[in-house]
Scaffold this active site. Structure first.
Site, short mmCIF file in Angstrom:
data_model
loop_
_atom_site.label_atom_id
_atom_site.label_comp_id
_atom_site.label_asym_id
_atom_site.label_seq_id
_atom_site.Cartn_x
_atom_site.Cartn_y
_atom_site.Cartn_z
N HIS A 1 0.85 -1.19 0.00
CA HIS A 1 0.00 0.00 0.00
C HIS A 1 0.89 1.25 0.00
O HIS A 1 1.26 1.76 1.05
CB HIS A 1 -0.90 0.01 1.24
N HIS B 1 -4.10 3.10 -3.41
CA HIS B 1 -4.26 2.67 -2.02
C HIS B 1 -3.57 1.34 -1.75
O HIS B 1 -2.77 1.24 -0.82
CB HIS B 1 -5.76 2.55 -1.67
N GLU C 1 -17.10 -3.92 24.86
CA GLU C 1 -16.25 -5.12 24.92
C GLU C 1 -15.09 -5.07 23.93
O GLU C 1 -13.96 -5.42 24.28
CB GLU C 1 -17.09 -6.38 24.66
N HIS D 1 -27.58 -15.63 25.79
CA HIS D 1 -26.51 -15.44 26.76
C HIS D 1 -25.76 -16.73 27.09
O HIS D 1 -24.82 -16.71 27.89
CB HIS D 1 -27.09 -14.86 28.06
#
Length: 739
Positions: A102, A339, A487, A550
């Site tokens: 890149h 890129h 998280e 859960h």
């Protein structure tokens, strides 16, 4: 690169290999260069008392305090432009030779890189792990040739001209994205966008925390900045917002991020998907923001922005720098085509002509080489100054100096493991999440580098350190970190903390099922050898009524499939203590502790030493290593195995019960030991685990039986769910008789 054998001794011949005997060299990467542990004294001897974190330098530990970086001579604009173009063409040439990479970001961000490494940052190229160095993170890791070019110019031994020419090749120290375990001078492993900026928040948190604990009114011994370059892709990823929200909340004033505002992503102009006002968002997050409108040639604008950012002490700073991706390329600049692919021979020649660069590939002009050569003696001087300052600090503040030195070097206090609680079968039954809290609070008294927290579940994960308050903007010396419901950001921030200093031991917590939200950060933990301790509670259907959203099912095997991570599922107090001992000692390998919500009994036969081996026998009424049946359990199901064995023994069977708390540690053991636990001649085997049965065939064999759950759970009381899924003593006995 060769495997270090410094810790391989004759003692390895013993049949059982406790964790303290494991080589500090990571067996996952047998071709890695192993370097000795860092130290303040400069001693390179590797000691097993050290907590291994990553490859380190044998050179002395020293740094500089608040002094600004020195310049040996005035720098002319011509020299700056020559230097900036050198960076650009080293990147262009390396990508071209590899025909992969890149080039666009290095070409656009070369002015930022030059000013940071040449004029602003404090570092010692000959000791990349000097404690008080400024940290640099390339969050837009695909543009890594920018950093490799800068390390090469600055005199780091890790990136020679030959290394640049070997960009993206097998065994090279210049891989396709920055990897801290391969290239000294690279702080973190960044590739997945957004991870790097979140790591940088962790690095800046660590600096603020240690400064608050150890600096004195008459002596700043911890004083360094964290600099980041991130791009549009990083800004789009949600993890960056999670981490940057916390950085603003915590007031991390020594975190300075450069946003490469080039308006191009892989698919084209960012307008197709990204039109928000990034600066306004960061202001709302509590950041100071600056806009450099000419990032291509506005060197003084960049310098002024850094000066302004440093003057803001109570907020992190985002410097939006508007650049042209692929700057200098006459036909591909400001387009997605520059890129992620080489320019091509014709465009390289056109770029050389456009920028007036007459040199052959990989050439560094003499004036640039002479100028950058100052960083080697300058870095040594900065290090020596800080070393003298630390000696003075040590004479005045012996206890604090000893504690800080342990954190810098990663040396664990003698006898620390004796602080872990012990349990007997008479001890009351308890959930392993509660037993985990007992271990954490025992360890925090003896491990100065232990700190961490939960994603808004501390009272449920049971992770609060009762001796300490909360790490906040105005109380950064405290050791409870409140991550909020973030998280993914939490995991990546902990990676940064772990990689700041080998003696920092971060832990983070949530429900086990929500590892799905931070799996990318956990994978980077494993890859970059960050010894984060993941405290994951509510580990099975045993959590009950919250139901299948859960209840983890596939999660245990998913982490067992991940390289270089320890998955531990303790069954009671002794095994939980053993899991923490393993996790603390494994500084180069993150650990996941799967802990129960429901109460479990303290079982006879469990031990810390057994956990260190991954799998071991907790009870056996056979002789000659020939039981009729082997029952294997983990976590809450080890109790089921033990009770089923007791019943079968009453019926005249010889039954061995094995706790397989960690597959990875068990696999690390010598074959003789594994045979002593699971003899190949005994084919009647049953495993019991409240999770996917995938992978258990390895241990039960083709004639054995794996009892588990291969569907989603259900909402009901835990006892009823266990019964419906066949995780009962009665079903184990029935399956045993059917074998």
């Amino acid at each position: 690169m060769a495997m270090s054998s410094s810790s391989m001794t004759a003692s390895k011949a013993m049949i059982a290999r406790p964790i303290s005997d494991l080589t500090r060299f990571n067996p996952v990467r047998p071709n890695r260069l192993a370097l000795p542990v860092r130290s303040l004294s400069g001693c390179g001897a590797a000691s097993m008392a050290y907590r291994p974190r990553r490859a380190t330098s044998a050179r002395s530990e020293a740094a500089v305090g608040s002094e600004e970086k020195k310049s040996s001579a005035p720098v002319t604009t011509d020299l700056v432009e020559n230097s900036v173009n050198t960076i650009r063409f080293l990147a262009i040439d390396a990508v071209e030779k590899a025909n992969s990479g890149h080039p666009g970001l290095p070409m656009g961000c070369a002015p930022i890189g030059h000013i940071l490494y040449d004029e602003v940052m404090r570092f010692n190229p000959k000791n990349p792990y000097w404690f008080n160095r400024d940290r640099f993170v390339l969050s837009a890791g695909h543009g890594c040739m920018l950093q490799y070019a800068l390390l090469h110019l600055a005199g780091y031994d890790s990136v020679t001209e030959e290394d640049l020419k070997a960009f993206r090749q097998w065994g090279s120290k210049t891989p396709g994205h920055p990897e801290n375990f391969e290239t000294p001078g690279v702080e973190v492993t960044s590739g997945p966008l957004g991870q790097g900026i979140a790591n940088a928040v962790g690095l800046a948190l660590a600096e603020k925390h240690l400064a608050a604990r150890f600096n004195k009114p008459d002596m700043e011994i911890v004083d360094h900045y964290t600099y980041v370059i991130l791009g549009d892709g990083c800004q789009m990823e949600g993890i960056s917002n999670e981490a940057c929200s916390l950085a603003g909340h915590w007031g991390l004033g020594k975190l300075i991020a450069f946003y490469d505002d080039n308006s191009i992503s892989i698919d084209g102009d960012t307008d197709i998907a990204f039109t928000e006002d990034v600066s306004a968002r960061f202001e709302a997050l509590g950041w100071h923001t600056i806009w450099v409108k000419n990032g291509n040639t506005g060197y003084d604008e960049i310098r002024a922005a850094i000066k302004e950012a440093k003057a803001v002490k109570d907020k992190p700073t985002l410097i939006k720098v508007t650049t042209t991706i692929g700057y200098g390329s006459p036909n591909k600049s400001n387009s997605y085509s520059v890129h992620g692919s080489a320019l091509g021979t014709k465009e390289v020649d056109a770029t050389r002509q456009n920028l007036g660069w007459p040199y052959e590939p990989f050439h560094v002009p003499d004036d640039v080489k002479r100028h950058w050569s100052q960083h080697v003696p300058q870095g040594a001087s900065l290090e020596a100054e800080w070393k003298a300052k630390f000696a003075e600090y040590e004479s005045k503040y012996k206890q604090e100096a000893a504690e800080l030195k342990g954190i810098i070097e990663g040396e664990l206090p003698a006898g620390w493991e004796k602080a872990l609680p012990t349990y007997t079968p008479e001890s009351p039954a308890d959930a392993t999440r509660n037993l985990s809290q007992q271990c954490l609070n025992a360890l925090t008294k003896v491990l100065p580098g232990l700190l961490g927290g939960s994603a808004d579940l501390a009272s449920s994960n049971m992770t609060l350190l009762k001796m300490f308050g909360d790490f906040q903007k105005d109380t950064p010396e405290e050791r409870n970190i409140r991550f909020g419901v973030r998280e993914h950001g939490m995991g990546a921030i902990c990676n940064g903390i772990a990689l700041h200093s080998p003696g920092l031991i971060p832990y983070c917590a949530t429900f086990f099922v929500f590892t799905d939200y931070m799996r990318a950060a956990m994978r980077i933990s494993a890859l970059c050898e960050a010894g984060v301790i993941y405290v994951m509670t509510h580990d099975s259907i045993g959590l009950g009524e919250d139901g299948p959203t859960h209840q983890p099912i596939e999660h245990l095997i998913s982490f067992r499939a991940m390289p270089n991570i320890l998955m531990l599922r303790p069954a009671d107090g002794n095994e939980t203590a053993g899991a923490y001992k393993v996790a603390v000692l494994n500084g180069n390998r993150p650990s996941v502790l799967a802990l129960s919500r429901q109460k479990l009994p303290q079982l006879p036969g469990t031990s810390v030493e057994g956990v260190e081996k991954g799998g071991y026998v907790i009870s056996d009424n056979s002789s000659g290593n020939k039981p009729d049946l082997i029952l294997i359990g983990t976590g809450s199901e080890l109790e089921i195995a033990a009770k089923a064995a007791d019943q079968l023994r009453k019926e005249g069977k010889t039954v061995r019960v094995v706790s397989l708390v960690s597959w990875e540690l068990f696999d690390d053991q010598p074959e003789e030991y594994k045979e002593s636990v699971l003899p190949s001649a005994v084919t009647s085997r049953i495993s019991i685990e409240a999770g996917s049965t995938l992978g258990w065939q390895k241990f039960v064999g083709s004639k054995g039986k794996a009892i588990g759950i291969d569907r989603f759970g259900a909402s009901a009381p835990a006892g009823r769910i266990y019964k419906e899924f066949g995780l009962t003593v009665e079903n184990v006995i029935a399956e045993a008789k059917a074998l």
